[in-house]
Design a protein around this motif. Structure first.
Motif, short mmCIF file in Angstrom:
data_model
loop_
_atom_site.label_atom_id
_atom_site.label_comp_id
_atom_site.label_asym_id
_atom_site.label_seq_id
_atom_site.Cartn_x
_atom_site.Cartn_y
_atom_site.Cartn_z
N ASP A 33 0.84 -1.20 0.00
CA ASP A 33 0.00 0.00 0.00
C ASP A 33 0.87 1.25 0.00
OD1 ASP A 33 -2.43 -1.34 0.03
OD2 ASP A 33 -2.55 -1.36 2.22
N MET A 35 1.21 5.03 1.28
CA MET A 35 0.70 5.93 2.31
C MET A 35 1.45 7.25 2.23
SD MET A 35 -1.64 4.12 3.60
CE MET A 35 -2.13 5.15 4.95
N VAL A 56 -4.13 9.82 7.07
CA VAL A 56 -5.07 9.36 6.04
C VAL A 56 -6.32 8.84 6.73
CG1 VAL A 56 -5.44 7.73 4.16
CG2 VAL A 56 -3.20 8.79 4.45
N TRP A 58 -9.23 7.91 4.91
CA TRP A 58 -9.64 6.79 4.05
C TRP A 58 -8.98 6.95 2.70
CZ3 TRP A 58 -11.97 8.51 -0.32
CH2 TRP A 58 -12.72 9.68 -0.26
N LYS A 59 -8.94 5.85 1.96
CA LYS A 59 -8.43 5.88 0.60
C LYS A 59 -9.28 4.94 -0.24
CE LYS A 59 -5.04 2.23 0.61
NZ LYS A 59 -3.77 1.81 0.12
N TRP A 70 -5.96 6.95 -7.31
CA TRP A 70 -6.11 6.64 -5.89
C TRP A 70 -6.47 7.95 -5.20
CZ3 TRP A 70 -6.64 2.34 -3.23
CH2 TRP A 70 -6.25 1.15 -3.81
N GLU A 71 -7.58 7.96 -4.50
CA GLU A 71 -8.04 9.16 -3.79
C GLU A 71 -7.86 8.95 -2.30
OE1 GLU A 71 -12.07 11.86 -3.33
OE2 GLU A 71 -11.95 10.37 -4.90
N TYR A 72 -7.16 9.90 -1.65
CA TYR A 72 -6.89 9.85 -0.22
C TYR A 72 -7.56 11.05 0.45
CZ TYR A 72 -3.01 6.71 -1.45
OH TYR A 72 -2.25 5.68 -1.92
N CYS A 73 -8.40 10.79 1.44
CA CYS A 73 -8.96 11.87 2.25
C CYS A 73 -8.06 11.99 3.48
CB CYS A 73 -10.39 11.55 2.65
SG CYS A 73 -11.17 12.87 3.59
N CYS A 74 -7.51 13.18 3.70
CA CYS A 74 -6.48 13.36 4.73
C CYS A 74 -6.80 14.54 5.64
CB CYS A 74 -5.12 13.60 4.07
SG CYS A 74 -4.63 12.36 2.89
N ARG A 86 -7.72 16.47 0.16
CA ARG A 86 -7.67 15.22 -0.58
C ARG A 86 -6.44 15.20 -1.46
NH1 ARG A 86 -13.79 13.36 -1.98
NH2 ARG A 86 -14.63 13.97 0.04
N TRP A 96 0.97 13.45 -8.37
CA TRP A 96 0.16 13.72 -7.18
C TRP A 96 -0.49 15.09 -7.31
CZ3 TRP A 96 -0.78 10.47 -3.10
CH2 TRP A 96 0.01 9.33 -3.02
#
Length: 102
Positions: A33, A35, A56, A58-59, A70-74, A86, A96
Motif C-alpha cells: 500500500d 501511504m 489518512v 480513508w483511501k 487513488w483518492e486519499y482523504c487526509c 484530498r 500527485w
C-alpha cells in the motif's frame, strides 16, 4: 436480473474539485500500500510550503473519466487548527495532486 457483481458504478465521471500539483513523499507498507507521509506545494505567491503530519482518513481506488486514480482523504493539524484535504495519485502518470477541503 443479476447477482450484484456490477452494482458499483465503474466510473465516477468528471472530477470537478480544483487541484494543484504537489510533491509527495510516501511510505510503502509491507503489503504494497502507498501511504502519503509528507507533501510540498506552492502557494499563489510562489512560496513553497510543507505538510509533515498527514493522517489518512480513508483511501479508495476510483476512475474519473476512465483515468485510474487513488483518492486519499487526509487531515493535518497546523498551529492548533485542523485542515482537511484530498490527495489524488494518478497511477498512469505517477503525478500527485492536492485539493483543499474534505
Amino acid at each position: 436480473m443479476g447477482i450484484g457483481i456490477n452494482a458499483r458504478r465503474p466510473d465516477e465521471g468528471e472530477l470537478n474539485r480544483p487541484q494543484e500539483e504537489v510533491a509527495c513523499g510516501v511510505w510503502f507498507t509491507s503489503t504494497g500500500d502507498i501511504m502519503p507521509k509528507k507533501l510540498k506545494y506552492r502557494d499563489k505567491e510562489g512560496g513553497i510550503h510543507s505538510i509533515d503530519q498527514i493522517r489518512v482518513l480513508w483511501k479508495e481506488s476510483r476512475r474519473y473519466c476512465g483515468i485510474p486514480v487513488w483518492e486519499y482523504c487526509c487531515r493535518t493539524v497546523y498551529e492548533n487548527r485542523e485542515y482537511l484535504f484530498r490527495l489524488y495519485y494518478y497511477t498512469e502518470t505517477g503525478c500527485w495532486k492536492l485539493s483543499w477541503g474534505g
